[in-house]
Design a protein around this motif. Structure first.
Motif, mmCIF file in Angstrom:
data_model
loop_
_atom_site.group_PDB
_atom_site.id
_atom_site.type_symbol
_atom_site.label_atom_id
_atom_site.label_comp_id
_atom_site.label_asym_id
_atom_site.label_seq_id
_atom_site.Cartn_x
_atom_site.Cartn_y
_atom_site.Cartn_z
ATOM 1 N N ALA A 20 28.790 -25.418 -6.182
ATOM 2 C CA ALA A 20 28.922 -24.041 -5.696
ATOM 3 C C ALA A 20 29.359 -23.094 -6.812
ATOM 4 O O ALA A 20 29.004 -21.916 -6.810
ATOM 5 C CB ALA A 20 29.915 -23.984 -4.536
ATOM 6 N N THR A 21 30.104 -23.611 -7.765
ATOM 7 C CA THR A 21 30.553 -22.793 -8.899
ATOM 8 C C THR A 21 29.440 -22.638 -9.930
ATOM 9 O O THR A 21 29.228 -21.557 -10.470
ATOM 10 C CB THR A 21 31.793 -23.434 -9.556
ATOM 11 N N THR A 22 28.717 -23.696 -10.188
ATOM 12 C CA THR A 22 27.714 -23.696 -11.259
ATOM 13 C C THR A 22 26.422 -23.002 -10.872
ATOM 14 O O THR A 22 25.844 -22.256 -11.661
ATOM 15 C CB THR A 22 27.409 -25.156 -11.682
ATOM 16 N N PHE A 23 25.958 -23.231 -9.660
ATOM 17 C CA PHE A 23 24.610 -22.783 -9.303
ATOM 18 C C PHE A 23 24.561 -21.533 -8.438
ATOM 19 O O PHE A 23 23.505 -20.913 -8.317
ATOM 20 C CB PHE A 23 23.853 -23.919 -8.615
ATOM 21 N N PHE A 24 25.655 -21.167 -7.825
ATOM 22 C CA PHE A 24 25.667 -19.981 -6.967
ATOM 23 C C PHE A 24 26.627 -18.963 -7.558
ATOM 24 O O PHE A 24 27.736 -18.768 -7.072
ATOM 25 C CB PHE A 24 26.089 -20.357 -5.539
ATOM 26 N N LYS A 25 26.178 -18.318 -8.641
ATOM 27 C CA LYS A 25 27.062 -17.400 -9.355
ATOM 28 C C LYS A 25 26.327 -16.137 -9.779
ATOM 29 O O LYS A 25 25.106 -16.124 -9.915
ATOM 30 C CB LYS A 25 27.686 -18.085 -10.558
ATOM 31 N N ILE A 26 27.145 -15.109 -9.980
ATOM 32 C CA ILE A 26 26.659 -13.828 -10.487
ATOM 33 C C ILE A 26 27.446 -13.535 -11.756
ATOM 34 O O ILE A 26 28.681 -13.472 -11.720
ATOM 35 C CB ILE A 26 26.889 -12.699 -9.455
ATOM 36 N N ASN A 27 26.746 -13.387 -12.879
ATOM 37 C CA ASN A 27 27.418 -13.102 -14.143
ATOM 38 C C ASN A 27 28.039 -11.711 -14.106
ATOM 39 O O ASN A 27 27.457 -10.776 -13.547
ATOM 40 C CB ASN A 27 26.444 -13.216 -15.313
ATOM 41 N N THR A 28 29.233 -11.588 -14.707
ATOM 42 C CA THR A 28 29.947 -10.314 -14.753
ATOM 43 C C THR A 28 30.380 -10.036 -16.187
ATOM 44 O O THR A 28 30.595 -10.971 -16.960
ATOM 45 C CB THR A 28 31.203 -10.355 -13.850
ATOM 46 N N PRO A 29 30.520 -8.768 -16.521
ATOM 47 C CA PRO A 29 30.987 -8.445 -17.864
ATOM 48 C C PRO A 29 32.486 -8.727 -17.993
ATOM 49 O O PRO A 29 33.185 -8.682 -16.994
ATOM 50 C CB PRO A 29 30.708 -6.948 -17.986
ATOM 51 N N PRO A 30 33.015 -9.019 -19.128
ATOM 52 C CA PRO A 30 32.304 -9.225 -20.374
ATOM 53 C C PRO A 30 31.743 -10.641 -20.506
ATOM 54 O O PRO A 30 30.699 -10.838 -21.100
ATOM 55 C CB PRO A 30 33.364 -8.969 -21.432
#
Length: 176
Positions: A20-30
């Motif tokens: 759930a952490t590795t494959f269901f994520k949205i990248n955020t800055p920075p």
């Protein structure tokens, strides 16, 4: 047999946390990301109790950091997520049986833990340990707090939805 069942469930929850952490994520800055893994972190603590749940949550979260290219965060993640699950599990199983309060307190640990660790990493990258460097590192880390709050809220919602469903299966499986 009960110890084997608990080990199987702990391994399953560590795996689900990692996935759930590795494959269901949205990248955020920075350089971070919002993910669904916190739901399984809290679920681990609520189902397995503070200690076993904490180990499962910390292990799954740490592995997710390693697999996702965030190995510098892996040791801190293990500690932070284990403490979040431990807190949630302790509140839910030992104190007041309230998953929302347990989840909120667990996520406060996550938010504070990553804020402090990010500040430490930024301070280390500056290379100086004085008041100005500390202030710079602290101020540059502040924008991570709202993103971690969003992730925490999502984690609590996932846990509130999944706990009644998973708890039925867990109780019947571990009573064998």
């Amino acid at each position: 047999m009960k110890k084997t069942n608990t080990l199987v469930i702990a391994s399953l929850l560590a795996s689900l946390t990692c996935i759930a952490t590795t494959f269901f994520k949205i990248n955020t800055p920075p350089n971070g990301y919002i993910h669904l893994g916190d739901g399984f972190v809290l679920l681990s603590g609520a189902l397995l109790g503070p200690y076993v749940g904490g180990l499962a949550a910390g292990t799954g979260s740490m592995l997710a950091d390693i697999f996702s290219g965030y190995a510098a965060y892996a040791p801190a993640t293990f500690i932070i997520k284990a403490l979040a699950a431990l807190t949630c599990g302790f509140i839910y199983q030992k104190l007041i049986k309230n998953i929302i309060i347990g989840g909120i307190l667990g996520e406060i640990i996550v938010i504070a833990g990553y804020f402090l660790y990010d500040t430490f990493l930024k301070l280390s990258s500056i290379g100086e340990w004085n008041h100005t460097a500390f202030s710079t590192a602290l101020l540059s880390t502040l924008p991570t707090i709202p993103l971690n709050c969003i992730q925490g809220i999502v984690g609590i919602v996932i846990t509130v939805i999944l706990l009644p469903i998973v708890n039925r299966f867990y109780k019947s499986y571990t009573s064998q």
